[in-house]
Design an enzyme around this catalytic site. Structure first.
Site, PDB file in Angstrom:
ATOM      1  N   VAL A  52       0.828  -1.208   0.000  1.00 23.39           N
ATOM      2  CA  VAL A  52       0.000   0.000   0.000  1.00 23.39           C
ATOM      3  C   VAL A  52       0.860   1.255   0.000  1.00 23.39           C
ATOM      4  O   VAL A  52       0.592   2.206  -0.719  1.00 23.39           O
ATOM      5  CB  VAL A  52      -0.971   0.013   1.197  1.00 23.39           C
ATOM      6  CG1 VAL A  52      -1.666   1.368   1.309  1.00 23.39           C
ATOM      7  CG2 VAL A  52      -2.012  -1.070   1.015  1.00 23.39           C
ATOM      8  N   CYS A  53       1.950   1.236   0.819  1.00 20.30           N
ATOM      9  CA  CYS A  53       2.841   2.401   0.874  1.00 20.30           C
ATOM     10  C   CYS A  53       3.341   2.741  -0.511  1.00 20.30           C
ATOM     11  O   CYS A  53       3.390   3.893  -0.909  1.00 20.30           O
ATOM     12  CB  CYS A  53       4.063   2.129   1.734  1.00 20.30           C
ATOM     13  SG  CYS A  53       3.668   1.842   3.434  1.00 20.30           S
ATOM     14  N   SER A  54       3.722   1.713  -1.239  1.00 12.28           N
ATOM     15  CA  SER A  54       4.352   1.945  -2.538  1.00 12.28           C
ATOM     16  C   SER A  54       3.379   2.627  -3.485  1.00 12.28           C
ATOM     17  O   SER A  54       3.724   3.582  -4.159  1.00 12.28           O
ATOM     18  CB  SER A  54       4.810   0.622  -3.123  1.00 12.28           C
ATOM     19  OG  SER A  54       5.470  -0.107  -2.113  1.00 12.28           O
TER      20      SER A  54
END
Lengths: 160, 180
Positions: A52-54
């Protein structure tokens, strides 16, 4: 999965944004006060490399020209170390500073009430800070959900 | 001002502006913000086809561009290629072709696809070279950002972001719930 408890607030609008100095690279540090006179977007995120961060940071990279229209500086912050940040930024084509809230671990995240003790990582928390260093908008997203960027853009617009 | 912004479509579907399959009067509209190089969009592509086949005239499907070039270096060019095909009235053929050849989106590949579709290739190549359709792609992208798109694919059902899974059964169930 990560811990179950869901925090829904962070340091509230109207608060003075806590000053910090954090390493961005092995030989460079960034202080919040360097950006006085311009809006700053702080994007706390749990960990480099997690899916998700990416996506979230790739979206923000894509939106850098929009943020620049407001003369706003974007800073990513997680508890990962600088070498991890460097490898991650290179792999994902990210061209904005990723700050290492690494030692003492999570100190800045805690100051912004955006630390998850259960996981030992930052929350997925966004702050828009005005040119006087005051928090104007904050938002904590469920850790597994990419908060997108519409909230950031609306906050920047409302500050104009 | 600690507002939690609802994820609603901010740019309404327009029969003039948008790429649309299905009748304007369909009770349910499914809108996708997608990236031609994104593997998750590639996986969603046949699912959308199945949903369309099952719902027939009960569904209107709309596609808008959301290329995340930071992750997908060919996505912008592919989106512009679909728009260049649209300028010749062949959007959906190119759209399908791109998703069926996601691993091959180099400039030469796009040129070949334009030939295969029987497009005016000279015009197609020129429009890509001059980025004639870049503004349209960016407009799509920003309309998605302002509507709360946070990754691809992002679906909207009758204007509200669909946050659940998008396997066939889940998507069909959500669409049926939105129906009459």
């Amino acid at each position: 999965m990560h811990g179950q408890e869901q925090k829904s607030t962070a340091l509230a609008p109207g608060s003075t944004a806590p000053e910090f100095t954090l390493p961005a690279t092995p030989d460079q540090s960034v202080s919040l006060s360097e950006f006085r006179g311009r809006p700053v977007i702080l994007a706390f995120y749990p960990e480099d490399w997690s899916p998700v961060c990416s996506d979230q940071l790739a979206l923000y990279q894509e939106l850098l020209p929009e943020f620049q229209r407001f003369d706003a500086e974007l800073l990513g912050i997680s508890v990962d170390g600088v070498w991890c940040h460097l490898a991650f930024a290179k792999d994902r084509n990210l061209h904005f500073p990723l700050l290492a809230d690494f030692e003492p671990k999570g100190e800045v995240s805690r100051a912004y009430e955006a630390y998850r003790s259960s996981d030992g990582t930052s929350e997925r928390a966004l702050f828009v800070i005005d040119s006087d260093g005051v928090v104007r908008w904050s938002y904590v997203s469920p850790v597994g959900i990419n908060p997108g960027a519409d909230g950031i853009l609306r906050a920047l617009e409302e500050m104009r | 001002m600690r507002t939690q912004f609802g994820a609603e479509l901010t740019l309404p579907v327009s029969e003039e502006r948008d790429h649309i399959q299905g009748p304007a009067a369909a009770p349910v509209t499914l809108l996708e913000y997608g990236d031609y190089e994104c593997p998750y969009c590639g996986a969603a592509y046949p699912i959308v086809k199945q949903v369309q086949a099952q719902m027939g005239d009960g569904l209107r499907f709309v596609f808008r561009n959301f290329p995340i070039s930071t992750s997908h270096p060919h996505a912008e060019q592919a989106a512009e290629a679909a728009e260049a095909a649209a300028a010749q009235g062949r959007f959906w053929e190119m759209h399908d072709h791109l998703y069926e050849h996601q691993q091959h989106l180099e400039a030469g590949d796009l040129h070949t696809y334009a030939e295969e579709l029987g497009l005016d290739v000279e015009r197609f190549d020129r429009e890509l070279a001059e980025h004639v359709h870049a503004a349209r792609v960016r407009d799509d992208f920003m309309s998605g950002v302002r509507s709360g798109v946070n990754g691809t694919p992002t679906f909207y059902i009758n204007g509200t972001r669909h946050d659940g899974p998008h396997d066939l059964d889940s998507l069909l169930a959500a669409l049926e719930r939105a129906g009459p």
